[in-house]
Write an enzyme that holds these catalytic residues in place. Sequence first.
Site, PDB file in Angstrom:
ATOM      1  N   ASP A 166      39.786   1.244 -37.682  1.00  0.00           N
ATOM      2  CA  ASP A 166      41.066   0.920 -37.984  1.00  0.00           C
ATOM      3  C   ASP A 166      41.684   1.525 -38.942  1.00  0.00           C
ATOM      4  O   ASP A 166      40.961   2.136 -39.819  1.00  0.00           O
ATOM      5  CB  ASP A 166      40.968  -0.715 -38.301  1.00  0.00           C
ATOM      6  N   LEU A 167      42.865   1.649 -39.242  1.00  0.00           N
ATOM      7  CA  LEU A 167      43.533   2.484 -40.297  1.00  0.00           C
ATOM      8  C   LEU A 167      44.396   1.688 -41.167  1.00  0.00           C
ATOM      9  O   LEU A 167      43.723   1.719 -42.497  1.00  0.00           O
ATOM     10  CB  LEU A 167      44.678   3.379 -39.592  1.00  0.00           C
ATOM     11  N   ASP A 168      45.195   0.882 -41.117  1.00  0.00           N
ATOM     12  CA  ASP A 168      45.697   0.107 -41.890  1.00  0.00           C
ATOM     13  C   ASP A 168      44.705  -0.914 -42.661  1.00  0.00           C
ATOM     14  O   ASP A 168      44.044  -1.842 -41.974  1.00  0.00           O
ATOM     15  CB  ASP A 168      47.062  -0.631 -41.554  1.00  0.00           C
ATOM     16  N   THR A 212      48.124   1.296 -46.011  1.00  0.00           N
ATOM     17  CA  THR A 212      49.423   1.230 -45.316  1.00  0.00           C
ATOM     18  C   THR A 212      49.941  -0.210 -44.939  1.00  0.00           C
ATOM     19  O   THR A 212      51.230  -0.474 -44.581  1.00  0.00           O
ATOM     20  CB  THR A 212      49.508   2.202 -44.093  1.00  0.00           C
ATOM     21  N   LYS A 221      48.405  -8.823 -38.931  1.00  0.00           N
ATOM     22  CA  LYS A 221      47.386  -7.698 -39.250  1.00  0.00           C
ATOM     23  C   LYS A 221      46.853  -7.334 -38.083  1.00  0.00           C
ATOM     24  O   LYS A 221      46.283  -8.142 -37.164  1.00  0.00           O
ATOM     25  CB  LYS A 221      46.511  -7.890 -40.057  1.00  0.00           C
ATOM     26  N   SER A 244      43.584   2.292 -34.056  1.00  0.00           N
ATOM     27  CA  SER A 244      44.770   1.520 -34.769  1.00  0.00           C
ATOM     28  C   SER A 244      45.813   1.089 -33.864  1.00  0.00           C
ATOM     29  O   SER A 244      46.294   2.166 -32.908  1.00  0.00           O
ATOM     30  CB  SER A 244      45.203   2.696 -35.957  1.00  0.00           C
ATOM     31  N   ALA A 245      46.458  -0.039 -34.219  1.00  0.00           N
ATOM     32  CA  ALA A 245      47.732  -0.223 -33.479  1.00  0.00           C
ATOM     33  C   ALA A 245      48.783   0.467 -33.783  1.00  0.00           C
ATOM     34  O   ALA A 245      49.784   0.443 -33.170  1.00  0.00           O
ATOM     35  CB  ALA A 245      47.872  -1.817 -33.586  1.00  0.00           C
ATOM     36  N   LYS A 278      45.235  -5.721 -29.600  1.00  0.00           N
ATOM     37  CA  LYS A 278      44.024  -6.350 -30.355  1.00  0.00           C
ATOM     38  C   LYS A 278      44.553  -7.937 -30.079  1.00  0.00           C
ATOM     39  O   LYS A 278      45.742  -8.134 -30.395  1.00  0.00           O
ATOM     40  CB  LYS A 278      43.988  -6.088 -31.762  1.00  0.00           C
ATOM     41  N   GLU A 321      37.158  -2.890 -39.367  1.00  0.00           N
ATOM     42  CA  GLU A 321      38.300  -3.601 -39.527  1.00  0.00           C
ATOM     43  C   GLU A 321      38.497  -4.389 -40.520  1.00  0.00           C
ATOM     44  O   GLU A 321      37.519  -4.848 -41.264  1.00  0.00           O
ATOM     45  CB  GLU A 321      38.346  -4.313 -37.867  1.00  0.00           C
ATOM     46  N   ASP A 322      39.891  -4.818 -40.853  1.00  0.00           N
ATOM     47  CA  ASP A 322      40.097  -5.688 -41.923  1.00  0.00           C
ATOM     48  C   ASP A 322      40.918  -6.889 -41.378  1.00  0.00           C
ATOM     49  O   ASP A 322      41.495  -7.830 -42.280  1.00  0.00           O
ATOM     50  CB  ASP A 322      40.935  -4.880 -42.973  1.00  0.00           C
TER      51      ASP A 322
END
Length: 223
Positions: free
Chosen positions: A13-15, A21, A49, A120-121, A151, A175-176
């Site tokens: 995941d990115l954020d 971000t 999120k 990432s979404a 997701k 993931e977070d």
Amino acid sequence: MTQFSDIKGFAFDLDGVIADTARFHGESWHQTADEVGTNWTPELAEGLKGISRMASLQMILDAGDHADDFSQADKEVLAAKKNHNYQQLISMLTEADILPGMKAFIQSAKAAGYKMSVASASKNAPMILDHLGLTSYFVGIVDPGTLTKGKPDPEIFVRAARVLNLDSEQVIGLEDSAAGIASINGAGETSLAIGNVTVLRSADLNFNSTAEVTLTSIEAKMK
């Protein structure tokens, strides 16, 4: 259970995993909530999120009981305005904004021969990776615009493994968010959560922060 020696790749995941971000998403969605008259709460912020732009907007409208107050065209305008605000914020990102320890982890994984993709979404993932100077480390980025479901549906992480040309059991997803962990688990991959253990208790592996994530620490948790 999957062994560490079975792992050949990582899907990120990115954020909140590679860079913070998420705070920019929070700022821009807060502006949207104010505009439509929804009270902004920590619970609402947490719930957004890991989910898509339109799903996030719908959640904000639902939270303020405004679901029937806006046409689809209105929603598209609100989403576009949010994204414009978000892009202005992320345009200021630099390598200094990579979360603690994450660049070192990505570099070590690449050096050790692991393949990596981004799940990432965010439709802005290519721009963000470019600003962070990380694009070259990744085999590819799943385009969320091509997905039929967001997701917690597993589709995005299934696609992330496909980008790597790996089977699900060969991939660790990072993931977070609870939605993201559910997506990884549904894809049959090993889920690695970064953040509150209580919120992310369904993950296979839990880390309090990105600074703790290393190949060595992952291997230790998988023994």
